[in-house]
Design an enzyme around this catalytic site. Structure first.
Site, PDB file in Angstrom:
ATOM      1  N   SER A  96      35.148  -3.547  15.805  1.00 26.21           N
ATOM      2  CA  SER A  96      35.994  -2.813  16.751  1.00 26.21           C
ATOM      3  C   SER A  96      37.482  -3.070  16.500  1.00 26.21           C
ATOM      4  CB  SER A  96      35.633  -3.209  18.184  1.00 26.21           C
ATOM      5  OG  SER A  96      35.733  -4.603  18.320  1.00 26.21           O
TER       6      SER A  96
ATOM      7  N   ASP B 116      26.416 -10.317  13.310  1.00 25.44           N
ATOM      8  CA  ASP B 116      27.159 -11.541  13.666  1.00 25.44           C
ATOM      9  C   ASP B 116      28.114 -11.262  14.832  1.00 25.44           C
ATOM     10  OD1 ASP B 116      28.248 -14.099  13.553  1.00 25.44           O
ATOM     11  OD2 ASP B 116      29.608 -13.627  11.907  1.00 25.44           O
TER      12      ASP B 116
ATOM     13  N   CYS C 273      26.519 -17.129  18.385  1.00 23.65           N
ATOM     14  CA  CYS C 273      27.472 -18.246  18.391  1.00 23.65           C
ATOM     15  C   CYS C 273      27.819 -18.628  19.826  1.00 23.65           C
ATOM     16  CB  CYS C 273      28.705 -17.929  17.555  1.00 23.65           C
ATOM     17  SG  CYS C 273      29.606 -16.489  18.099  1.00 23.65           S
TER      18      CYS C 273
END
Ligand code: SAH
Length: 388
Positions: A249, A293, A333
């Protein structure tokens, strides 16, 4: 020195060497300490438990730097920075790296301090009132690191808000870094914006996953979802990928990704500035290697339900885009999404997609991002290598 006295029973985590004292555990303080001061922590019964930095505005009220009755030696900061640097130097897994994390906060016994190295340039992030008070001695310890000629401080905006710290950025010593630094990593080449980029400019913690992508990519059509500056896409191209599609983005991240990939004009590269969750739903191409990710989707525990739905959703749609036999590398994460929960999320996605999936391996941060067993919150990155 000021004493902080804990609520009865709240000494347990300190007795297990957990380095945080939360605000609700503090019964009272004897005297008034400034933010960032070194304070002594006592149990309700008056037993000295250790010493730490006070953060008067933060939920994490004290970050411990020493346990037991003895105050830390005057040289504790310098000693620990030197030890952290020495451990990297002696670690064969980190040999010949230009870019690596030199200090990983609690993981190196230095809560509130992160130092990343990009060649001769160090980038520092201070995320506690205690470390913010110690700029001068930290700078002196870093000046002594062989091969370092400049040090730059980057602000950690989230931590600054939580700790009530003034935002400070800029060069501590040496020359102002160029707009883009060049980073060589195991045959890959990246340009890194240490002044404006995410984290300290690059996701150093994904190095081993990049190695893996490079080994898996030959001849494959690669999707790099949440690509940032193309860490994985560059590895894929280096490994002989047939084509790469990068989705992020952030326009500036993609602009830098273009630069990072321009060395391989022969490989078909597509750069998509979009919401990756929407992109992957609408896309109709098939890929043979997919990397997913996302940013931390559960920064707080109360975000967990929403975050697990989002992880499942994006992995489900990635599975729809996976050619038979494709490899997928999927990551979380968020500390709150542990390895077990993440596996369940991937399983739910696989069930809904009607695609059985094999787990070929697990991934975590490399050894320049050590996690202390005393501090499970430091454990955040988990990844799975899958075959669809
Ligand atoms: N894979 C990258 C790191 C990804 S970090 C690397 O190895 O370098 C997460 C990335 O997701 C950031 O670059 C951020 O800009 C991007 N991002 C955040 N929300 C997004 C969204 N909804 N859609 C697409 N990209 C997003």
């Amino acid at each position: 020195m000021i004493d902080l006295v804990l609520v009865p029973g709240r000494d347990r985590s300190l007795l297990r060497r957990h380095p945080w004292v939360l605000s609700g555990s503090v019964a009272r303080s004897v005297g008034n300490a400034e933010g960032g001061a070194l304070v002594r922590v006592l149990s309700a019964e008056g037993e000295p438990l250790g010493f730490g930095h006070l953060s008067p505005h933060s939920v994490i009220r004290v970050r411990m730097v020493a346990f037991g009755k003895e105050a830390p030696a005057d040289s504790w900061l310098e000693d620990r920075i030197q030890a952290a640097v020495r451990r990297r130097g002696e670690d064969p897994l980190l040999a010949d790296l230009e870019g690596l994390r030199l200090v990983n906060a609690e993981g190196d016994g230095l809560p509130g301090l992160v130092v990343d190295r990009y060649g001769d340039c160090l980038v520092v992030k201070l995320s506690s009132a205690g470390m913010a008070n110690l700029r001068q001695p930290i700078a002196e310890a870093l000046r002594a690191v062989p091969g370092v000629s400049r040090v730059l401080e980057r602000a950690d905006a989230v931590a600054a808000r939580q700790e009530g710290l003034a935002i400070r950025e800029g060069v501590w010593f040496g020359e102002e870094p160029e707009a883009l630094l060049t980073l060589h990593e195991r045959g890959r080449r990246y340009e890194v914006d240490v002044r404006h980029g995410q984290k300290t400019g690059f996701y150093l913690d994904q190095r081993e996953a990049r190695d893996l992508v490079q080994r898996l990519a030959d001849g494959r059509r690669v999707l790099d979802l949440f690509s940032y500056t193309g860490g994985f896409a560059v590895a894929a191209v280096r490994g002989g990928a047939h084509s790469v599609t990068l989705v992020d983005s952030s326009e500036p991240a993609l602009a830098l990704a273009r630069r990072n990939l321009r060395a391989a004009p022969e490989v078909e590269s597509r750069f998509v500035a979009a919401n990756a969750f929407r992109f992957v739903r609408a896309d109709d191409a098939l890929y043979d290697l997919l990397v997913v990710d996302p940013p931390p989707l559960a920064r707080r525990r109360r975000d967990l339900a929403r975050a697990t739905r989002a992880y499942k959703d994006v992995i489900l749609h990635a599975l729809h885009r996976a050619a038979p036999g494709a490899f997928l590398l999927v990551f979380s994460c968020s500390h709150h999404v542990g390895a077990d929960l993440f596996r369940k999320v991937v399983f739910a996605a696989s069930l809904d997609a009607g695609r059985p999936v094999q787990v070929l391996g697990t991934l975590g941060p490399p050894s320049d991002h050590p996690v202390s067993l005393d501090h499970p919150e430091g454990d955040y990155l988990c990844g799975l290598l899958l075959r669809a």
